[in-house]
Enzyme design. Structure first.
Site, short mmCIF file in Angstrom:
data_model
loop_
_atom_site.label_atom_id
_atom_site.label_comp_id
_atom_site.label_asym_id
_atom_site.label_seq_id
_atom_site.Cartn_x
_atom_site.Cartn_y
_atom_site.Cartn_z
N LYS A 123 0.60 9.71 -7.77
CA LYS A 123 2.01 10.00 -7.43
C LYS A 123 2.66 9.98 -8.85
O LYS A 123 4.09 10.11 -8.66
CB LYS A 123 2.48 8.84 -6.60
CG LYS A 123 1.73 9.00 -5.47
CD LYS A 123 2.47 8.14 -4.20
CE LYS A 123 2.05 6.91 -3.98
NZ LYS A 123 2.55 6.19 -2.96
N LYS B 205 3.69 7.65 -10.56
CA LYS B 205 4.59 6.54 -10.42
C LYS B 205 4.06 5.34 -11.09
O LYS B 205 2.90 4.85 -10.95
CB LYS B 205 4.74 6.06 -8.99
CG LYS B 205 5.69 6.71 -8.14
CD LYS B 205 6.16 6.04 -6.54
CE LYS B 205 6.97 6.82 -5.75
NZ LYS B 205 7.08 6.08 -4.44
N1 C2G Z 1 11.77 4.40 2.86
C1 C2G Z 1 12.89 4.39 3.75
N2 C2G Z 1 14.22 4.52 3.13
C2 C2G Z 1 14.33 4.28 1.80
C3 C2G Z 1 13.18 4.43 0.97
C4 C2G Z 1 11.93 4.53 1.42
O1 C2G Z 1 12.71 4.84 4.94
N3 C2G Z 1 15.78 4.20 1.38
C5 C2G Z 1 10.48 4.74 3.31
C6 C2G Z 1 9.75 5.84 2.96
O2 C2G Z 1 10.20 7.09 3.82
C7 C2G Z 1 8.16 5.45 3.21
C8 C2G Z 1 8.38 3.88 2.88
O3 C2G Z 1 9.77 3.49 3.07
O4 C2G Z 1 7.86 5.59 4.29
C9 C2G Z 1 8.06 3.50 1.61
O5 C2G Z 1 8.32 4.23 0.52
P1 C2G Z 1 7.59 4.47 -0.74
O6 C2G Z 1 7.12 3.15 -1.35
O7 C2G Z 1 8.63 5.27 -1.73
O8 C2G Z 1 6.56 5.38 -0.41
P2 C2G Z 1 5.90 6.77 -1.07
O9 C2G Z 1 5.87 6.51 -2.58
O10 C2G Z 1 6.62 7.70 -0.68
O11 C2G Z 1 4.40 6.52 -0.51
O12 C2G Z 1 0.43 8.18 1.29
C10 C2G Z 1 1.82 8.22 1.32
C11 C2G Z 1 2.48 7.51 0.24
O13 C2G Z 1 1.83 6.38 -0.16
C12 C2G Z 1 3.88 7.28 0.46
#
Ligand code: C2G
Length: 130
Positions: free
Chosen positions: A45, A47
């Protein structure tokens, strides 16, 4: 017991994450969070997390909605996770809408509204500006 699973990095834990976890838990009785490992975040990712996996795991385990935290080490593990843990419902924020519909043959797939105006990226950018 109705089991729910969701996936994510959850770095710099914020209320958008909590809103997601609360609603995910409300869809069942037991919520599993597959937490992206530091390696998966970086390799897959691009990240770089502020908090390492063990700290992010510690924070998630302190949340009342979360029942189990497991590592997310690859994009491909979702199907086996759903089968291994006998998950009924797979949940993700709607920034992922449609991306995991391939799981619909083995579980319910739900995409929940993201919480607007908050993101880990935004937090980092705003702190960087100060
Ligand atoms: N999320 C949310 N609102 C936000 C930020 C995040 O609802 N303002 C949700 C995202 O949509 C996700 C969860 O919180 O469902 C975790 O967000 P992240 O840590 O950014 O996850 P991500 O990097 O998108 O990883 O295999 C799937 C990936 O691991 C998802």
């Amino acid at each position: 017991m109705k089991k729910v699973i969701t996936y994510g990095t959850f770095d710099l834990l914020h209320y958008g994450h909590i809103n997601l976890l609360k609603r995910a838990k409300a869809l069942g009785d037991y919520l599993i969070v597959a937490l992206s490992t530091d390696e998966f975040n970086w390799d897959s990712k691009q990240k770089k997390c502020y908090f390492p996996y063990e700290r992010r795991k510690q924070l998630l385990e302190a949340i009342r909605y979360v029942d189990l935290v497991i590592p997310e080490e690859s994009w491909e593990q979702k199907r086996s996770d759903v089968e291994e843990f006998k998950v009924d419902t797979f949940v993700m924020g709607n920034d992922w809408a449609g991306r995991f519909d391939f799981l619909k043959d083995i579980c319910e797939v739900v995409y929940l509204e993201r919480t607007p105006e908050i993101s880990t990226t935004q937090i980092k950018e705003e702190l960087g500006e100060k």
